[in-house]
Design an enzyme around this catalytic site. Structure first.
Site, PDB file in Angstrom:
ATOM      1  N   LYS A 192       0.989  -1.193   0.026  1.00 42.39           N
ATOM      2  CA  LYS A 192       0.104  -0.086  -0.134  1.00 42.39           C
ATOM      3  C   LYS A 192       0.913   1.190  -0.013  1.00 42.39           C
ATOM      4  CE  LYS A 192      -2.044  -1.176   3.760  1.00 42.39           C
ATOM      5  NZ  LYS A 192      -1.630  -2.575   4.142  1.00 42.39           N
ATOM      6  N   ARG A 267      -9.984   0.526   8.288  1.00 45.07           N
ATOM      7  CA  ARG A 267      -9.582  -0.889   8.685  1.00 45.07           C
ATOM      8  C   ARG A 267     -10.770  -1.584   9.608  1.00 45.07           C
ATOM      9  NH1 ARG A 267      -3.505   0.030   8.616  1.00 45.07           N
ATOM     10  NH2 ARG A 267      -2.652  -2.143   8.721  1.00 45.07           N
ATOM     11  N   ARG A 306      11.931  -6.354   5.933  1.00 46.09           N
ATOM     12  CA  ARG A 306      12.163  -4.984   6.079  1.00 46.09           C
ATOM     13  C   ARG A 306      12.391  -4.818   7.623  1.00 46.09           C
ATOM     14  NH1 ARG A 306       6.685  -1.622   5.225  1.00 46.09           N
ATOM     15  NH2 ARG A 306       6.029  -2.562   6.710  1.00 46.09           N
ATOM     16  N   ARG A 324      -1.075  -9.325  13.195  1.00 43.37           N
ATOM     17  CA  ARG A 324      -1.741  -8.544  12.187  1.00 43.37           C
ATOM     18  C   ARG A 324      -2.347  -8.882  11.143  1.00 43.37           C
ATOM     19  NH1 ARG A 324       3.967  -5.889  10.734  1.00 43.37           N
ATOM     20  NH2 ARG A 324       2.926  -4.669   9.190  1.00 43.37           N
TER      21      ARG A 324
HETATM   22  P1  AP5 Z   1       4.515  -1.566   1.891  1.00 41.88           P
HETATM   23  O1  AP5 Z   1       4.405  -0.844   0.821  1.00 41.88           O
HETATM   24  O2  AP5 Z   1       5.148  -1.212   3.164  1.00 41.88           O
HETATM   25  O3  AP5 Z   1       3.371  -2.347   2.268  1.00 41.88           O
HETATM   26  P2  AP5 Z   1       1.953  -1.889   2.940  1.00 41.88           P
HETATM   27  O4  AP5 Z   1       1.015  -2.576   2.481  1.00 41.88           O
HETATM   28  O5  AP5 Z   1       2.103  -0.317   3.105  1.00 41.88           O
HETATM   29  O6  AP5 Z   1       2.379  -2.510   4.421  1.00 41.88           O
HETATM   30  P3  AP5 Z   1       2.377  -1.993   5.951  1.00 41.88           P
HETATM   31  O7  AP5 Z   1       3.603  -2.614   6.726  1.00 41.88           O
HETATM   32  O8  AP5 Z   1       2.679  -0.636   6.011  1.00 41.88           O
HETATM   33  O9  AP5 Z   1       1.236  -2.441   6.315  1.00 41.88           O
HETATM   34  P4  AP5 Z   1       0.423  -2.361   7.882  1.00 41.88           P
HETATM   35  O10 AP5 Z   1      -1.173  -2.199   7.248  1.00 41.88           O
HETATM   36  O11 AP5 Z   1       0.427  -3.512   8.507  1.00 41.88           O
HETATM   37  O12 AP5 Z   1       1.024  -1.180   8.381  1.00 41.88           O
HETATM   38  P5  AP5 Z   1       0.503   0.237   8.838  1.00 41.88           P
HETATM   39  O13 AP5 Z   1       1.792   1.225   8.846  1.00 41.88           O
HETATM   40  O14 AP5 Z   1      -0.657   0.748   8.027  1.00 41.88           O
HETATM   41  O15 AP5 Z   1       5.424  -2.967   1.652  1.00 41.88           O
HETATM   42  C1  AP5 Z   1       5.813  -3.822   2.497  1.00 41.88           C
HETATM   43  C2  AP5 Z   1       7.456  -4.072   2.154  1.00 41.88           C
HETATM   44  O16 AP5 Z   1       7.203  -4.838   0.963  1.00 41.88           O
HETATM   45  C3  AP5 Z   1       8.295  -3.041   1.920  1.00 41.88           C
HETATM   46  O17 AP5 Z   1       9.475  -3.563   2.572  1.00 41.88           O
HETATM   47  C4  AP5 Z   1       8.494  -2.963   0.602  1.00 41.88           C
HETATM   48  O18 AP5 Z   1       9.708  -2.493   0.028  1.00 41.88           O
HETATM   49  C5  AP5 Z   1       8.223  -4.465  -0.154  1.00 41.88           C
HETATM   50  N1  AP5 Z   1       7.451  -4.378  -1.334  1.00 41.88           N
HETATM   51  C6  AP5 Z   1       6.448  -3.534  -1.558  1.00 41.88           C
HETATM   52  N2  AP5 Z   1       5.891  -3.943  -2.999  1.00 41.88           N
HETATM   53  C7  AP5 Z   1       6.966  -5.026  -3.425  1.00 41.88           C
HETATM   54  C8  AP5 Z   1       6.800  -5.912  -4.437  1.00 41.88           C
HETATM   55  N3  AP5 Z   1       5.937  -5.560  -5.213  1.00 41.88           N
HETATM   56  N4  AP5 Z   1       7.600  -6.846  -4.564  1.00 41.88           N
HETATM   57  C9  AP5 Z   1       8.546  -7.173  -3.420  1.00 41.88           C
HETATM   58  N5  AP5 Z   1       8.774  -6.340  -2.122  1.00 41.88           N
HETATM   59  C10 AP5 Z   1       7.559  -5.369  -2.238  1.00 41.88           C
HETATM   60  O19 AP5 Z   1      -0.176   0.001  10.232  1.00 41.88           O
HETATM   61  C11 AP5 Z   1       0.651  -0.398  11.437  1.00 41.88           C
HETATM   62  C12 AP5 Z   1      -0.262  -0.316  12.549  1.00 41.88           C
HETATM   63  O20 AP5 Z   1      -0.672   0.987  12.977  1.00 41.88           O
HETATM   64  C13 AP5 Z   1      -1.126  -1.320  12.683  1.00 41.88           C
HETATM   65  O21 AP5 Z   1      -0.836  -2.703  12.731  1.00 41.88           O
HETATM   66  C14 AP5 Z   1      -2.132  -0.563  13.695  1.00 41.88           C
HETATM   67  O22 AP5 Z   1      -1.662  -1.141  14.839  1.00 41.88           O
HETATM   68  C15 AP5 Z   1      -1.985   0.745  13.580  1.00 41.88           C
HETATM   69  N6  AP5 Z   1      -3.022   1.363  12.431  1.00 41.88           N
HETATM   70  C16 AP5 Z   1      -2.572   1.905  11.462  1.00 41.88           C
HETATM   71  N7  AP5 Z   1      -3.885   2.208  10.675  1.00 41.88           N
HETATM   72  C17 AP5 Z   1      -4.988   2.021  11.469  1.00 41.88           C
HETATM   73  C18 AP5 Z   1      -6.438   1.964  11.624  1.00 41.88           C
HETATM   74  N8  AP5 Z   1      -6.929   2.606  10.643  1.00 41.88           N
HETATM   75  N9  AP5 Z   1      -7.153   1.545  12.608  1.00 41.88           N
HETATM   76  C19 AP5 Z   1      -6.479   1.190  13.840  1.00 41.88           C
HETATM   77  N10 AP5 Z   1      -4.943   1.001  13.840  1.00 41.88           N
HETATM   78  C20 AP5 Z   1      -4.263   1.367  12.631  1.00 41.88           C
HETATM   79 MG    MG Z   2       2.267   1.150   4.874  1.00 48.76          MG
END
Ligand code: AP5
Ligand code: MG
Length: 368
Positions: A192, A267, A306, A324
């Site tokens: 994402k 979410r 990562r 997660r």
């Molecule tokens: P990346 O682009 O970072 O993927 P992502 O989908 O953004 O993954 P996140 O880790 O950010 O997901 P998440 O939803 O758990 O975390 P968030 O920060 O939202 O890619 C991931 C990795 O893969 C990277 O290393 C990238 O380089 C690699 N990659 C990407 N594309 C690739 C490809 N095509 N091929 C190979 N490699 C690739 O949330 C974190 C925490 O915050 C949650 O757990 C929760 O506690 C809290 N939180 C956030 N939002 C909410 C909400 N709305 N409600 C409640 N809690 C929330």
């Molecule tokens: Mg992210």
């Protein structure tokens, strides 16, 4: 952006531009008629501001009077015309210059010409501050034009939308909402954030990642950060109320945005409902929810990889990553149906090179 009744309007013509047009008209008119001691006839209500400013820069002897001839209801010219009221003076044999704030279809011009010809004026001319050439449907020559404008609904500087907006010192244009607001959907690690970075440039959108905002707060030790950390480090979701308020504040920070990419929000069903309600109050809506699909095992590898460099506690331990996923399956996956019911759900294959996936996402967005 301002709101009048139910509609939004954005700035269109500045005070400086208006004053320049008014001064230019005053000069042109003076050149033609200053010796004649003309009578200026203002068509109320819209003309009042223009008329007053015009008189401040028309420095020659003249008389003035006002009449009413209203034809507007709502945002498009209705074509129905009321009669002229208020013309009491004797204008026979005089040079008359009718001043209008705006001429679009020109529906009032037949009446005006007929009325003033019947009064046996010596000379009859029409001046308008704003003129919409694309909307104009008549043959009458318009003698003086301050400024030609495209066929958009405008308010301000005397012009109204159902009586509101006349007192605005500049001119605003109806904001027709062609924002693109995307939800990037998908499991942790689906890509994402990676894809949002490309899409925001390509489509000129503001990217809001709730995860990034939380991590920013954690880094800066804010109250919000301290609270969020206790959930995030375990891989649990942060409570809805906190997250919803934070998201709304992020949107409010960007009033001029062309659109948003929501990444990691909503979410939960409560968040999705809150987002719909909130966007409605802003005359906005979600254009599409696009999910990036990938297998858990691939995602776990990505995140662990990562985790070696990111410092994210939730990336470093497979059990936390699986938690997660559990949170996603229980609380977030139901949103697929939520957006399918709204006909807004799309999904693309999230496996491939980053560029390939950007192309897949773009083809969905370009179809919107
Ligand atoms: P990346 O682009 O970072 O993927 P992502 O989908 O953004 O993954 P996140 O880790 O950010 O997901 P998440 O939803 O758990 O975390 P968030 O920060 O939202 O890619 C991931 C990795 O893969 C990277 O290393 C990238 O380089 C690699 N990659 C990407 N594309 C690739 C490809 N095509 N091929 C190979 N490699 C690739 O949330 C974190 C925490 O915050 C949650 O757990 C929760 O506690 C809290 N939180 C956030 N939002 C909410 C909400 N709305 N409600 C409640 N809690 C929330
Ligand atoms: Mg992210």
């Amino acid at each position: 952006m301002i709101k009048l009744h139910d509609k939004y309007f954005k700035k269109f013509i500045s005070q400086e531009q208006i004053q320049e047009a008014v001064a230019k008209m005053a000069m042109e008119i003076a050149k033609d008629v200053k010796e004649e001691q003309p009578i200026f006839v203002g068509i109320l209500n819209g003309v009042f501001m223009f008329f007053a400013d015009f008189m401040k820069v028309y420095n020659y002897p003249c008389e003035m009077t006002f009449v009413k001839l209203s034809s507007y209801h709502g945002t498009s010219s209705s074509g129905e015309i009321k009669e002229l009221i208020g013309l009491s003076q004797d204008i026979e044999g005089r040079t008359v210059i009718v001043l209008e704030d705006i001429i679009d279809t020109g529906n009032t011009l037949d009446e005006l010409h007929a009325i003033f010809k019947a009064k046996k004026v010596k000379d009859f001319k029409i001046g308008t501050l704003f003129f919409k050439p694309e909307a104009y449907q008549k043959q009458h020559k318009i003698d003086y034009i301050g400024m030609e404008i495209p066929n958009e609904f405008i308010v301000g500087y005397g012009l109204d939308y159902d009586e509101l907006g006349r007192n605005l010192p500049e001119v605003y244009q109806l904001h027709t909402n062609n924002m693109i607001n995307l939800i990037l959907f998908g499991k942790p690690g689906a890509g994402k954030g990676t894809q949002a970075n490309f899409l925001k440039e390509k489509y000129n959108l503001v990217h809001i990642s709730t995860g990034d905002v939380f991590r920013y707060n954690i880094k800066n030790g804010t109250e919000l950060g301290v609270l969020a950390k206790s959930y995030i480090d375990k891989g649990d979701l942060v409570p809805d109320e906190v997250t919803i308020n934070m998201l709304q504040a992020e949107v409010e920070k960007n009033p001029e945005a062309n659109g948003f990419i929501f990444d990691g929000f909503p979410r939960t069903t409560a968040q999705a409902e809150a987002l719909d309600n909130f966007l409605t109050t802003k005359d906005m809506g979600i254009s599409a929810t696009i999910a990036l699909e990938a297998d858990d095992e691939i995602l776990i590898q990505r995140l662990l990889e990562r985790g070696k460099v990111s410092g994210r506690a939730d990336d470093q331990d497979e059990a936390k990553i699986r938690n997660r996923f559990d949170e996603y399956n229980q609380k977030t996956a139901p949103l697929i149906d939520f957006y399918k019911k709204q006909n807004k759900f799309h999904s693309v294959n999230g496996i491939g090179t980053i560029e390939e996936i950007t192309v897949r996402l773009s083809s969905v967005i370009d179809e919107l």
